[in-house]
Scaffold this active site. Structure first.
Site, PDB file in Angstrom:
ATOM      1  N   HIS A 144       9.851 -38.227  14.909  1.00 25.80           N
ATOM      2  CA  HIS A 144       8.669 -38.293  14.996  1.00 25.80           C
ATOM      3  C   HIS A 144       7.761 -38.502  13.782  1.00 25.80           C
ATOM      4  O   HIS A 144       6.749 -39.241  13.756  1.00 25.80           O
ATOM      5  CB  HIS A 144       8.350 -36.617  15.550  1.00 25.80           C
ATOM      6  CG  HIS A 144       8.477 -36.384  16.743  1.00 25.80           C
ATOM      7  ND1 HIS A 144       8.487 -34.979  17.137  1.00 25.80           N
ATOM      8  CD2 HIS A 144       9.458 -36.977  17.781  1.00 25.80           C
ATOM      9  CE1 HIS A 144       9.443 -34.753  18.159  1.00 25.80           C
ATOM     10  NE2 HIS A 144       9.807 -36.015  18.835  1.00 25.80           N
ATOM     11  N   HIS A 169       6.074 -39.787  25.443  1.00 24.53           N
ATOM     12  CA  HIS A 169       7.106 -39.182  24.426  1.00 24.53           C
ATOM     13  C   HIS A 169       8.268 -40.116  24.203  1.00 24.53           C
ATOM     14  O   HIS A 169       8.665 -40.353  22.918  1.00 24.53           O
ATOM     15  CB  HIS A 169       7.337 -37.799  24.702  1.00 24.53           C
ATOM     16  CG  HIS A 169       7.925 -37.310  23.472  1.00 24.53           C
ATOM     17  ND1 HIS A 169       7.453 -37.009  22.450  1.00 24.53           N
ATOM     18  CD2 HIS A 169       9.400 -37.065  23.189  1.00 24.53           C
ATOM     19  CE1 HIS A 169       8.113 -36.249  21.527  1.00 24.53           C
ATOM     20  NE2 HIS A 169       9.403 -36.434  21.980  1.00 24.53           N
ATOM     21  N   HIS A 185      17.733 -41.180  22.295  1.00 24.86           N
ATOM     22  CA  HIS A 185      18.103 -41.508  20.961  1.00 24.86           C
ATOM     23  C   HIS A 185      19.435 -42.168  20.722  1.00 24.86           C
ATOM     24  O   HIS A 185      19.471 -42.945  19.807  1.00 24.86           O
ATOM     25  CB  HIS A 185      18.127 -40.070  20.137  1.00 24.86           C
ATOM     26  CG  HIS A 185      17.147 -39.386  20.006  1.00 24.86           C
ATOM     27  ND1 HIS A 185      15.911 -39.715  19.356  1.00 24.86           N
ATOM     28  CD2 HIS A 185      16.589 -38.125  20.580  1.00 24.86           C
ATOM     29  CE1 HIS A 185      14.966 -39.039  19.626  1.00 24.86           C
ATOM     30  NE2 HIS A 185      15.126 -37.966  20.273  1.00 24.86           N
ATOM     31  N   ASP A 229       9.484 -41.649  20.842  1.00 25.30           N
ATOM     32  CA  ASP A 229      10.829 -41.675  20.346  1.00 25.30           C
ATOM     33  C   ASP A 229      11.519 -42.820  19.974  1.00 25.30           C
ATOM     34  O   ASP A 229      12.251 -43.167  18.748  1.00 25.30           O
ATOM     35  CB  ASP A 229      12.029 -40.854  21.067  1.00 25.30           C
ATOM     36  CG  ASP A 229      11.644 -39.082  21.035  1.00 25.30           C
ATOM     37  OD1 ASP A 229      11.006 -38.634  20.180  1.00 25.30           O
ATOM     38  OD2 ASP A 229      12.087 -38.557  22.055  1.00 25.30           O
TER      39      ASP A 229
END
Length: 318
Positions: A85, A244, A271, A248
């Site tokens: 973030h 979101h 991720h 990321d």
């Protein structure tokens, strides 16, 4: 088409500190953004009570675990977690060089988005440095796959993200966000999107020593009956979840060590997939070139960028 590009690298104008709680540790933590010289990049420095420090450049080669968050370093005793973030905010604002001091094992989660980090940086502002900014320009497609998930880079005259998610949850389902990235776009369409999770996973995560700092103040929580528990609801109607995930992705790809010119697409990513795609790109020297503006200016089209000698600028290998 024109891209908003600064001809010169930047740093933060003066130190600024922000404090909060680690989402996994539940422990209070503070970070300070400090000015840094050109070509120093983004550096995280974890400070210990005995005066020692562990230091990591925010580059792909330093990425350790990508389970639940992105971690710099390979030992839990010295690593720094949940950097995505913060990195998304720095990348979107065009902050190239800063030393980030942290007195804990992870970044503060704040409200679960990048907005508080942007606000902190806005308080002091950015200043230009007397060295040109360099970019990674994608010149051929690079794709990685894992089961039904995939991610790819492809050439594009700009910096674009096309992220699609598909959850077996009627509240989320299949969502996508597509757009060219700019500071204004990130601020308005992505920066306030919060991390999210399911109530059914809470006990399992707590048992594993994770999500100890997670709360309705920093996460969108989905109940067992597929409704949002948070009283205020969603910040972006219906699709805060994919926004979101895009946030990321911006933060994870910021670990290229330089901004990229191209399009990044992913389906059911995260991720781990973002990290694999970035490493696949940087390991294929024929897939990209390093460029910089041909002359000082505030706006430059792709054809006004010139290639530079990559070995002179390869922060991802450090």
């Amino acid at each position: 088409m024109h891209m908003t590009m600064l001809g010169f690298q930047t740093t933060i104008a003066s130190p600024v500190t922000i404090s909060g709680t680690g989402v996994h540790s539940g422990v209070p933590v503070s970070i300070t953004f400090n000015p840094a010289e050109a070509d120093s990049g983004i550096v995280f420095q974890r400070q210990f009570a005995d005066g020692t420090v562990s230091e990591y450049r925010a580059v792909s080669s330093q990425v350790g675990s990508t389970d639940l968050c992105t971690v710099l370093g390979f030992s839990p005793a010295t690593s720094i977690a949940t950097v995505e973030h913060v990195m998304a905010a720095l990348y979107a604002l065009g902050l190239d060089n800063t030393l980030i001091e942290v007195n804990g094992a992870e970044m503060p989660i704040m409200d679960g988005s990048s907005a508080p980090f942007i606000e902190a940086i806005d308080e002091v502002g950015l200043i230009p440095l007397a060295v040109k900014r360099r970019y990674i320009r994608i010149i051929k497609p690079v794709r990685v796959e894992a089961g039904a998930s995939w991610a790819e880079f492809s050439p594009y005259d700009g910096t674009r993200f096309e992220v699609e998610i598909d959850f077996d949850c009627p509240l989320i389902g299949r969502q996508s966000w597509k757009g060219d990235l700019s500071p204004a776009t990130f601020r308005s369409e992505l920066s306030r999107a919060r991390t999210f999770g399911f109530m059914r996973d809470v006990e399992r995560l707590w048992a594993a020593g994770l999500a100890l700092g997670s709360s309705l103040e920093n996460s969108v929580v989905i109940s067992d009956d597929n409704t949002v528990i948070n009283v205020e609801g969603l910040r972006y109607a219906k699709d805060e979840f994919v926004r979101h995930k895009t946030l990321d992705a911006v933060g994870d790809l910021a670990l290229a060590g330089a901004q990229f010119i191209g399009c990044y697409r992913s389906y059911r990513g995260g991720h781990k997939m973002n990290a694999h795609a970035l490493k696949a790109l940087l390991s294929d020297r024929s897939a990209y070139e390093v460029v910089e503006a041909a002359a000082p200016r505030s706006r430059a089209g792709q054809r006004e960028l010139i290639a530079v000698n990559a070995p002179e600028f390869a922060p991802w290998s450090l």
